[in-house]
Design a protein around this motif. Structure first.
Motif, PDB file in Angstrom:
ATOM      1  N   GLY A 108       0.780  -1.220   0.004  1.00 16.43           N
ATOM      2  CA  GLY A 108      -0.044   0.064   0.037  1.00 16.43           C
ATOM      3  C   GLY A 108       0.736   1.264   0.045  1.00 16.43           C
ATOM      4  N   ASN A 109      -0.029   2.388  -0.176  1.00 20.12           N
ATOM      5  CA  ASN A 109       0.845   3.759  -0.284  1.00 20.12           C
ATOM      6  C   ASN A 109       2.066   3.734  -1.477  1.00 20.12           C
ATOM      7  OD1 ASN A 109      -0.589   5.253   1.872  1.00 20.12           O
ATOM      8  ND2 ASN A 109      -0.151   3.366   3.267  1.00 20.12           N
ATOM      9  N   GLY A 110       1.793   3.045  -2.392  1.00 22.30           N
ATOM     10  CA  GLY A 110       2.939   2.925  -3.293  1.00 22.30           C
ATOM     11  C   GLY A 110       4.280   2.148  -2.969  1.00 22.30           C
ATOM     12  N   VAL A 111       4.081   1.286  -1.894  1.00 20.30           N
ATOM     13  CA  VAL A 111       5.257   0.447  -1.566  1.00 20.30           C
ATOM     14  C   VAL A 111       5.179  -0.791  -1.944  1.00 20.30           C
ATOM     15  CG1 VAL A 111       6.730  -0.240   0.608  1.00 20.30           C
ATOM     16  CG2 VAL A 111       5.587   2.066   0.460  1.00 20.30           C
ATOM     17  N   THR A 112       6.037  -1.553  -2.617  1.00 21.35           N
ATOM     18  CA  THR A 112       5.973  -2.992  -3.074  1.00 21.35           C
ATOM     19  C   THR A 112       7.313  -3.420  -3.004  1.00 21.35           C
ATOM     20  OG1 THR A 112       6.400  -2.266  -5.470  1.00 21.35           O
ATOM     21  CG2 THR A 112       4.073  -2.422  -4.860  1.00 21.35           C
ATOM     22  N   ALA A 113       7.319  -4.692  -2.799  1.00 13.75           N
ATOM     23  CA  ALA A 113       8.612  -5.433  -2.677  1.00 13.75           C
ATOM     24  C   ALA A 113       8.608  -6.919  -3.453  1.00 13.75           C
ATOM     25  CB  ALA A 113       8.970  -5.592  -1.362  1.00 13.75           C
TER      26      ALA A 113
END
Length: 344
Positions: A108-113
């Motif tokens: 979420g909030n533009g955070v990916t891994a």
């Protein structure tokens, strides 16, 4: 050594869910090696030390290392515990069986891994996508990693962002606070200085492994998680000089103690250190660097209770903890503290 030797009964109501306010108003149980216990408060600390003693603090800073995300339709929780590179972190995953090498997790909030292979400690490597520093991503999407014995009783909130950080926090990288230092305030530090007690700082990035239970029946079968620490040459020189002049090194927290002992040779000389440590201290260990320890009250059968038992003796520490429980001391990260001063 049998792990059940370090067991004791702890009432759930003894677990502190919030810190004392002000911080230095917390209770402090003085445990001398050759005298009865004393019920004091943290603000009394300058009166319990000697001029020339050195308090050694850990300046690690807790990062918002807990993330909640989705892998497809599956919910996944992640607790970062060790940096591997500019964008790579080792993490313990909740619902880890739903995540495979190469899977993308959206926090979420533009955070990916992207998940990588599992490591020998049971964690997973996460490679964060994008160009922003990972620290900024965590500030946006992460939560403070409160210990499970607090997080299971109440949700993490905005207050924890300051409560779960010591006044010495400077070096980003911990996923757990060096909690003995949570009791210190600028006023207490001024009183410590006035008493002629010196202070030094080192860095040990506390990992999530500090919360993991000992699952083995024997201490010989337990494997410690690695944590990265650093002591520079100038700090090592000052600590050695203080001891040579008759001062005592008092570690503030088990993290400071573990790093000091990792950096000290059989000759008792503290040397510069910049590496991982897996030091596991149990009764029978010969302490090389520290002369005392200020520490909060720990979990039954934990590696940290084993450590304080090594310093003071198992039977004595079981007696100390009975006194603390009967006397209403507050336990764990946000709880009260103790000052352990073994006989020289």
């Amino acid at each position: 050594m049998r792990v059940d030797l370090f067991d004791f009964d702890l009432p759930p109501e003894s677990i502190a869910l919030r810190p004392a306010s002000p911080r230095d108003a917390a209770r402090l149980l003085l445990v001398p090696g050759d005298a009865p216990f004393q019920d004091r408060i943290v603000r009394d600390l300058p009166d319990l030390l000697r001029a020339g003693d050195v308090l050694v603090f850990n300046d690690t800073r807790v990062i918002p290392a807990q993330l909640e995300g989705m892998r497809g339709q599956a919910r996944v929780g992640a607790t970062l515990h060790k940096r591997l590179g500019l964008r790579q972190w080792q993490a313990f995953l909740r619902n880890a069986k739903r995540v495979r090498d190469g899977d993308r997790i959206d926090f979420g909030n533009g955070v990916t891994a992207v998940a990588g292979p599992r490591d020998e400690d049971g964690g997973v490597t996460l490679c964060f996508e994008g160009e922003e520093p990972v620290e900024l991503l965590l500030e946006r999407a992460g939560r403070m990693p409160l210990p499970p014995y607090i997080a299971s009783k109440r949700p993490t909130d905005e207050r924890d962002r300051s409560d779960y950080q010591t006044m010495f926090a400077r070096e980003d990288g911990a996923v757990a606070a060096p909690t003995a230092a949570l009791h210190f305030t600028p006023e207490l530090m001024a009183a410590v200085e006035k008493a002629g007690v010196r202070t030094e700082t080192l860095t040990l990035h506390v990992g999530a492994g500090t919360f993991l239970p000992v699952k083995a029946d024997d201490t010989d079968d337990h494997r410690m998680h690695a944590e990265w620490g650093r002591i520079d040459q100038a700090t090592a020189d000052r600590l050695n000089a203080a001891r040579a002049a008759g001062g005592r090194l008092i570690a503030v927290g088990t993290t400071s103690l573990r790093l000091l002992e990792s950096a000290t040779g059989e000759d008792g000389i503290i040397r510069p250190f910049a590496d991982e440590t897996r030091i596991f201290i149990t009764p029978g260990y010969r302490f090389r660097a520290v002369d005392g320890l200020m520490t909060n009250f720990h979990l039954p059968k934990s590696t940290l209770f084993m450590l304080v038992s090594a310093l003071m003796g198992t039977e004595k520490m079981l007696s100390v903890y009975r006194h603390a429980i009967d006397g209403g001391y507050r336990f764990y990260s946000y709880g009260d503290s103790s000052l352990l001063l073994p006989q020289p």
